[in-house]
Design an enzyme around this catalytic site. Structure first.
Site, PDB file in Angstrom:
ATOM      1  N   ASP A 144      37.472  46.385  38.301  1.00 34.25           N
ATOM      2  CA  ASP A 144      38.453  46.986  37.410  1.00 34.25           C
ATOM      3  C   ASP A 144      38.192  48.479  37.288  1.00 34.25           C
ATOM      4  OD1 ASP A 144      39.730  44.633  36.929  1.00 34.25           O
ATOM      5  OD2 ASP A 144      38.777  44.243  35.006  1.00 34.25           O
ATOM      6  N   LYS A 166      43.749  47.420  36.224  1.00 35.90           N
ATOM      7  CA  LYS A 166      45.016  47.537  35.509  1.00 35.90           C
ATOM      8  C   LYS A 166      44.981  48.796  34.654  1.00 35.90           C
ATOM      9  CE  LYS A 166      45.169  42.478  35.048  1.00 35.90           C
ATOM     10  NZ  LYS A 166      43.834  42.227  35.589  1.00 35.90           N
ATOM     11  N   MET A 277      42.114  48.237  23.158  1.00 34.73           N
ATOM     12  CA  MET A 277      43.452  48.380  23.746  1.00 34.73           C
ATOM     13  C   MET A 277      44.513  48.551  22.663  1.00 34.73           C
ATOM     14  SD  MET A 277      43.049  45.356  26.621  1.00 34.73           S
ATOM     15  CE  MET A 277      42.508  44.176  25.376  1.00 34.73           C
TER      16      MET A 277
END
Length: 366
Positions: A144, A166, A277
């Site tokens: 990632d 992502k 997030m």
């Protein structure tokens, strides 16, 4: 063998089967060595090379040939050879005064395995020893963007490195495809590492990948990582719990807005709230917490780029956090902390702490 030695242009002779020796061969090739693999002919022909840059050398047919063979190189490496071969090569190296190393064989089962590895918040010093071992043995690493990736080529030289990371609002490789890739690589007999930031089981979708591997009959293990939910606040001097201040903390994903019932429960717990997030949904979260009774003066910290040279910590309060965040242009990755523990934040220049007490002060900066 310490592969940090300068092996560029050196001649390395490896004894062992192509599959058991594949990781050793990859490491020495990545270090710039000229690599030879001593192989035993099968049905009159030399076995296929495990890598196009590896040069095959047949085992000598006569005793004196062993000494001549090892004398032509700078280093000899033994990987999963018989006791008889070990003895002959050792004697030849001693006679020729050539360095000898014995190294561990890679897995050779028809079915490979997958390790889900937590890489921590990004600081290489927080990568665990178990994680480093898994990377060292990997044939392929699916990683990632938030994990520690700057030194992957050093930690797993010769391994295939695949970026499946992502970004907010954009998934370059869909989750289902990542799971398919993990399974396919393991079915090819490869040792697979799925490297994630933080911990695989803290909003890392590690549970989904474990289920996918188990459903396909692929052996899978999980190597925990240091979670950014705790470590990033710590980098700003904020403990998620503190005696007489907070004896409970809740970690939540800010990826999607919370319901009124969830917001009410959070306020009712009266503890520390850590949000991962959460930049995109910060206005909704702050407004919802205020609506359900959290005081406007509750301290809030936003820690961006934790444990990096770009770390920035902004401290404000619930009533002004949305305005402050918008004016400063805070961006992901960032960790949000709501609670009285924020008052304990480290306040010195070395921690890059930026104190924002009011919107009026913020306006003065502009």
């Amino acid at each position: 063998m310490d592969i940090n030695l300068d092996l560029a242009g050196r001649r390395v002779l490896v004894f062992g089967g192509p599959r058991p020796a594949r990781r050793v061969l990859a490491r020495y090739l990545a270090a710039g060595a000229t690599v030879y693999l001593a192989t035993t002919p099968v049905d009159g022909r030399t076995p296929d090379r495990p890598h196009p840059e590896v040069r095959p050398v047949e085992y000598p047919h006569f005793p004196h040939g062993w000494r001549d063979l090892v004398s032509a190189v700078d280093l000899v490496v033994l990987v999963d050879v018989s006791a008889a071969t070990d003895g002959i090569v050792s004697d030849a190296c001693a006679t020729a005064r050539v360095w000898l190393s014995r190294e561990r064989a890679a897995a050779v089962a028809p079915l490979g395995r997958v390790s889900l590895v937590g890489g921590g918040p990004g600081d290489v010093g927080l990568l665990t020893l178990a994680a480093r071992r898994a990377l060292r043995d990997a044939d392929v690493v699916y990683h990632d963007r938030l994990g520690p990736t700057d030194r992957l080529a050093d930690w797993c030289p010769g391994a295939e490195l695949v970026d499946v990371g992502k970004t907010p609002g954009h998934h370059a490789v869909p989750q289902a495809e990542i799971e398919r890739m993990l399974v396919a690589s393991a079915r090819d007999g490869q040792t697979v590492v799925r490297l994630k930031g933080g911990d695989p089981f803290v909003f890392g979708r590690g549970g989904e990948e474990v289920i996918a591997c188990r459903a396909a009959g692929i052996p899978v293990t999980v190597i925990p990582g240091v979670s950014s939910a705790i470590s990033v606040p710590a980098a700003a001097g904020i403990p998620v719990t503190h005696r007489d201040v907070s004896r409970i903390f809740t970690v939540l994903s800010g990826h999607a807005p919370l319901s009124d019932a969830e917001l009410a429960h959070l306020v009712g717990l009266d503890g520390t709230i850590v949000v991962l997030m959460g930049i995109g949904t910060l206005p909704h979260l702050a407004g919802g917490l205020a609506r359900h009774g959290m005081t406007a003066g509750m301290p809030v910290a936003i820690i961006e780029q934790g444990y990096s040279t770009r770390q920035r910590t902004t401290i404000t309060n619930l009533g002004e956090v949305a305005t402050v965040a918008g004016t400063l242009g805070v961006r992901s990755p960032a960790v949000l902390v709501f609670g009285e523990v924020v008052r304990l934040a480290q306040q010195d220049d070395t921690a890059a702490v930026e104190l924002m007490r009011s919107a009026a002060e913020l306006a003065d900066l502009g």
